[in-house]
Design a protein around this motif. Structure first.
Motif, PDB file in Angstrom:
ATOM      1  N   ILE A   1      35.981  -7.552 -21.254  1.00  0.00           N
ATOM      2  CA  ILE A   1      34.826  -6.752 -21.700  1.00  0.00           C
ATOM      3  C   ILE A   1      35.204  -5.940 -22.869  1.00  0.00           C
ATOM      4  O   ILE A   1      36.362  -5.761 -23.062  1.00  0.00           O
ATOM      5  CB  ILE A   1      34.296  -6.081 -20.396  1.00  0.00           C
ATOM      6  N   LYS A   2      34.158  -5.643 -23.618  1.00  0.00           N
ATOM      7  CA  LYS A   2      34.247  -4.737 -24.594  1.00  0.00           C
ATOM      8  C   LYS A   2      33.521  -3.681 -24.104  1.00  0.00           C
ATOM      9  O   LYS A   2      32.258  -3.733 -24.011  1.00  0.00           O
ATOM     10  CB  LYS A   2      33.805  -5.263 -25.789  1.00  0.00           C
ATOM     11  N   LEU A   3      33.906  -2.400 -24.036  1.00  0.00           N
ATOM     12  CA  LEU A   3      33.311  -1.215 -23.720  1.00  0.00           C
ATOM     13  C   LEU A   3      33.314  -0.252 -24.685  1.00  0.00           C
ATOM     14  O   LEU A   3      34.119   0.202 -25.634  1.00  0.00           O
ATOM     15  CB  LEU A   3      33.879  -0.353 -22.718  1.00  0.00           C
ATOM     16  N   HIS A   4      31.942   0.357 -25.108  1.00  0.00           N
ATOM     17  CA  HIS A   4      31.577   0.991 -26.484  1.00  0.00           C
ATOM     18  C   HIS A   4      31.382   2.139 -25.874  1.00  0.00           C
ATOM     19  O   HIS A   4      30.323   2.542 -25.142  1.00  0.00           O
ATOM     20  CB  HIS A   4      30.547   0.535 -27.273  1.00  0.00           C
ATOM     21  N   PHE A   5      32.226   3.444 -26.064  1.00  0.00           N
ATOM     22  CA  PHE A   5      31.950   4.953 -25.665  1.00  0.00           C
ATOM     23  C   PHE A   5      32.350   5.716 -26.724  1.00  0.00           C
ATOM     24  O   PHE A   5      33.506   5.891 -27.180  1.00  0.00           O
ATOM     25  CB  PHE A   5      32.869   5.050 -24.464  1.00  0.00           C
ATOM     26  N   GLN A   6      31.671   6.680 -26.992  1.00  0.00           N
ATOM     27  CA  GLN A   6      31.816   7.797 -27.979  1.00  0.00           C
ATOM     28  C   GLN A   6      32.206   7.407 -29.399  1.00  0.00           C
ATOM     29  O   GLN A   6      33.083   7.930 -29.857  1.00  0.00           O
ATOM     30  CB  GLN A   6      32.618   8.851 -27.278  1.00  0.00           C
TER      31      GLN A   6
END
Length: 348
Positions: A262-267
């Protein structure tokens, strides 16, 4: 994180303790009635978080307060009940939770609060806010316990009832009562309570429930059967149901043992993660030292709500998101597992 001092420890009936908290530099954010605070404890390199509802009200001049029940073999429960002392410092996160009451000084409505045992904590906060801010609304507290002397906040609640005799009604329910028909909350009892105490427009009434899942289900199904809208009924869950599986369902379950990337986008950062079938997205993120927001780790609070912008995620458990929100891609990191390669998630 915010540093809070334990200002006072107050014993409560039935193995509960109230902790009054004060901010060291007065910067703890304002909270809403019904919200909870998450405390963080470090044991070497291991962090353990626990969430506790405020029983204090942001609209009443009183210290921040939470009440903690002693849980057998509970790591943090034992610490708070037997080790923490007045003057000690605890680390806390910002107030969180969607089980909130938004007071409106111009509203005329009846607010029904259904509490079982320590489920009183967020409802006590809501009760005070409603009485202090809305001078035309009525509050009906339905409070179930094993016995009168095992009831947290009984004396304090009786004082509130005396202050607001025309606006606050308390229905005390004790399982040791000799009158068996009213020893426990049941469908007919709910019907009679609502019929006797509902004032104003039916559409304006609100219902907040906090207690065991079976208790809250009883309230919800009864109220829906009376014609109240689902949006009028709120619930707050402290503990997971003991048995989530259907005993009558003996069909063989097919388990997906695939690991998905998965690709997780955070801050403002993006992370490529591989999530095995037996770990949640939150578990993997924390293993990679990503400081993701979380609290309960069991699908019962709203701290880790995120958006699935691509792919698909299944959740082991969810007490927070509505069907519409899930259809629109909302997920919980703590119980979420990707089911499609290349799934993308935006942490809100």
């Amino acid at each position: 994180m915010y540093a809070l001092r334990i200002a006072k420890i107050i014993p409560q009936p039935n193995n509960n303790i109230t902790f009054q908290l004060e901010s060291l530099i007065g910067d703890y954010p304002r909270y809403k009635a019904g919200q909870f605070i998450t405390l963080s404890f470090m044991f070497g390199d291991r962090e353990v978080r626990r969430s506790y509802s405020f029983n204090s009200s942001p609209d009443y001049d009183e210290p921040l307060s939470i009440t903690v029940k002693r849980v057998e073999n509970g790591e943090i429960s034992r610490l708070l009940h037997h080790t923490i002392a007045e003057g000690d410092i605890v680390q806390a996160m910002e107030p969180q939770g969607l089980f909130t009451y938004e007071p409106d000084a111009h509203k005329v409505r009846t607010l029904f609060l259904f509490a079982a045992g320590i489920g009183i904590t967020p409802l006590y906060s809501i009760l005070k806010t409603a009485l202090l801010v809305e001078d035309k609304s009525k509050v009906v507290l339905v409070y179930s316990n094993s016995a009168s002397d095992q009831t947290p906040f009984r004396e304090e609640l009786e004082e509130w009832a005396m202050k607001f005799p025309d606006r606050l009604t308390i229905v005390w329910i004790y399982s040791n009562s000799k009158y068996l028909m009213k020893a426990r909350l049941n469908r007919d009892y709910i019907l009679s309570i609502v019929k006797d105490h509902l004032a104003g427009e039916k559409e304006e009434a609100l219902f907040y429930t906090c207690g065991p899942v079976i208790y809250m289900d009883l309230c919800r199904f009864t109220l829906l059967g009376m014609g109240f809208d689902a949006n009028q009924i709120k619930r707050e869950t402290f503990l997971l149901p003991e048995n989530e599986e259907d005993d009558d369902d003996e069909s063989e379950k097919e388990i997906d043992t695939t690991s998905y990337r998965i690709k997780l986008h955070f801050q403002g950062e993006s992370y490529d993660l591989e999530v095995p079938y037996n770990k949640s997205i939150l578990d993997v993120g924390l293993e990679h030292k990503i400081k993701l927001p979380y609290s309960c780790k069991s699908g019962m609070c709203s701290t880790c709500i995120s958006q699935c912008s691509k792919g698909k995620v299944r959740m082991d458990y969810n007490e927070v998101l509505t069907d519409r929100e899930m259809e629109n891609g909302r997920i919980l990191l703590c119980t979420g597992h990707p089911t499609v390669e290349g799934t993308e998630i935006e942490v809100l």
